[in-house]
Scaffold this active site. Structure first.
Site, short mmCIF file in Angstrom:
data_model
loop_
_atom_site.label_atom_id
_atom_site.label_comp_id
_atom_site.label_asym_id
_atom_site.label_seq_id
_atom_site.Cartn_x
_atom_site.Cartn_y
_atom_site.Cartn_z
NE ARG A 1 -7.76 22.71 104.77
CZ ARG A 1 -7.93 21.55 104.15
NH1 ARG A 1 -8.85 20.70 104.58
NH2 ARG A 1 -7.21 21.25 103.11
NE ARG B 1 -12.49 10.26 95.80
CZ ARG B 1 -11.85 11.32 96.29
NH1 ARG B 1 -11.77 12.44 95.60
NH2 ARG B 1 -11.31 11.28 97.50
CG HIS C 1 -13.82 18.18 93.64
ND1 HIS C 1 -13.27 17.04 93.09
CD2 HIS C 1 -13.24 18.32 94.86
CE1 HIS C 1 -12.38 16.54 93.94
NE2 HIS C 1 -12.34 17.28 95.01
CB CYS D 1 -10.63 20.55 96.87
SG CYS D 1 -10.83 18.87 97.50
CB SER E 1 -7.19 14.63 90.54
OG SER E 1 -8.31 15.49 90.46
NE ARG F 1 8.30 8.76 99.49
CZ ARG F 1 7.23 9.10 98.75
NH1 ARG F 1 6.97 8.46 97.66
NH2 ARG F 1 6.43 10.08 99.12
CB SER F 2 11.10 13.74 96.84
OG SER F 2 9.93 12.97 96.74
#
Lengths: 338, 338
Positions: free
Chosen positions: B99, B234, B241, B128, B158, B39-40
């Site tokens: 992870r 959220r 954050h 994050c 974000s 796509r990119s």
């Protein structure tokens, strides 16, 4: 049935909702009088199809008043409440001024209705962030004795009154337009931001709002040994305070124990279906009187903990609704005693 | 010095900032290659005054690449990372896929740089919300051994990528205009609201985002006995954050002990003056690389607790910055070993 009720602060964010509540709950009274400071005198307020003029809040204003419901700043309450008591009225007060006075009962009707006994004319309604928390904690306390509460709040801008909500909108509009925003009601811009301070510095790094959650919780729940560690944060939400609560109890509770206790509790509505993406959110609780509880789960970091999420309309159960419920409670108690 | 570095996912919210970081930090490399899905492909990206065309992410794309920095969804990383390792590259991966793999080091350079040893080609960067928390907890753990963490997050939109921020703005604009908003990225409207769910249901009422904070914290801090009770929420904030953290340590720390430890810690900036209304806020941390800590105070509900407030740019230290720092660390370690 009350003969004459006076409402002090009818034009504020909470006062408006007290008026709505008095109408919608068909509050048992014959007459309503509205009192305010000089600035609002003469303003006309619609109530139950009538127009009522705001009169001056002054020492002689409380003649022949049975009940006062007041939503004012602390310093206003400090001055007028003794006038009303002197004139023979009972004052249900939403300010912070009288709450911790040992001669003043601090009441949440679902939690400590019996504590109204022996009042001396003033009955206080708690701080919004405390009220919703104790409504949720009370059934757990009764079943398993609450020992410790760790709470982080997500508090709406309406906690700072109508000006708070206007500033939220201004801040967001100016941010979206790329303009500079100069906050007045809050210390910092609130649009797209969080402010981890509500109230002033009070005790060893904790704010006045946070210490209210410590002291008022103990007084309402009648247990001076309950330990509370609060963090109060202002969020860019207009209406509805949310709280992330971890409670440790003397006797262990399972998540399903806790859920059953919440479900059976007066004033609590459980919305708890994570896989179905259902939990309390401020937008859904706006305009409702209950305390909403969800995300109920066993604390995975301690043996006797329960973690949950609690949302309530801060202007309703957090303020107006609780005050009106206290006034209704007094009528019921008087009827039962006679 | 790296010969050729490949960036996978350069056009995403985090990838853009990796590019900025590579430029602003004068990252030691000779050539940069950009890889993405079909796509990119062909898109042009400006970097250090040059224009680089995005090439196809496919098994043969990693020939002569020393280092890959990747910010992609889990399933993309699961597929391409073995191709890169097979071709001899080292992969610094920001996805969640690798992870918790025991053969993959999970690295925050300020916390566990030594854990890069014996990697087998893939090094993971944490979630994050975990990264900023462990940067703050590490100095306390070293001094007094962290036993338990109770954390409530206030996470920016974000975290759900560029689409998350667009949806925040749309949701707010539509709400202000009195229009109905139909969420796509989030499960519920996020404007003027809070969503107490990030990720899917994972473990006994906890979400995948919450369990990342449990498992990743233990792995990075190298202590499987650390207990964590997270609540991830959220909030209508675009970038940054925030976390309300209560940490209990084996040995007691005073608030001033904790403040000194934070002040001496690499990657931590203390902003802590409650009476001066100074504390970290998302708007102030946007675009900064550090982890910001404030509201540092003794827990008033337990003997060995410290409560604090922690904010960091989730796209920077929470993602891009940490990945670039891992790549810089590998160079330093190689230089020290040679």
């Amino acid at each position: 049935m009350y003969e004459t009720v006076a409402l002090v602060g009818a034009t504020g964010a909470v006062g408006r909702i007290v008026l709505e509540q008095l109408a919608s709950r068909q509050f048992p009274m014959k007459r309503l009088k509205l009192l305010a400071s000089q600035r609002s005198v003469g303003k006309e307020v619609r109530f139950n199809g009538e127009t009522i003029k705001v009169e001056l809040l002054e020492p002689n204003a409380f003649k022949n008043i049975d009940l006062v419901i007041a939503s004012t700043p602390d310093e206003v309450s400090a001055e007028f409440a003794p006038w009303a008591v002197e004139a023979g009225a009972i004052v249900v007060d939403e300010s912070g001024y009288w709450r911790m006075d040992p001669s003043v009962p601090l009441i949440v009707p679902e939690v400590n209705p019996e504590a109204t006994a022996n009042h001396r004319g003033i009955i206080a309604s708690p701080n919004c962030s405390t009220t919703q928390m104790v409504v949720a904690l009370a059934p757990l306390h009764k079943a398993a004795r609450v020992r410790r509460v760790v709470v982080s709040t997500y508090q709406a801008t309406s906690g700072a009154g109508l000006a708070g909500n206007e500033e939220l909108k201004d801040s967001i509009r100016q941010s979206l337009a790329g303009q500079k925003h100069s906050p007045k009601t809050f210390s910092h811009p609130i649009g797209f931001n969080l402010i981890p301070q509500i109230g002033s510095e009070k005790h060893e790094g904790y704010t006045s709002e946070e210490m209210k959650m410590v002291y008022e919780t103990r007084k309402i729940m009648g247990d001076e040994e309950i330990q509370v560690c609060p963090t109060c944060v202002r969020v860019p939400v207009a209406i509805g305070h949310s709280e992330s609560i971890l409670v440790e109890t003397e006797r262990p509770l399972s998540a399903s124990d806790a859920r059953e206790l919440f479900e059976a509790a007066e004033g609590v509505t459980v919305i708890d279906d994570l896989s179905g993406k259902k939990y309390p959110m401020p937008l859904d609780c706006d305009g409702k009187d209950d305390v909403f509880v969800g995300r109920i789960r066993k604390d995975i970091s301690s043996p006797n903990g329960i973690s949950f999420w609690c949302v309530s309309d801060n202007l309703r159960k957090g303020a107006a609704t609780n005050a009106v419920q206290i006034a209704e409670l007094l009528i019921k108690q008087a009827a039962a005693a006679s």
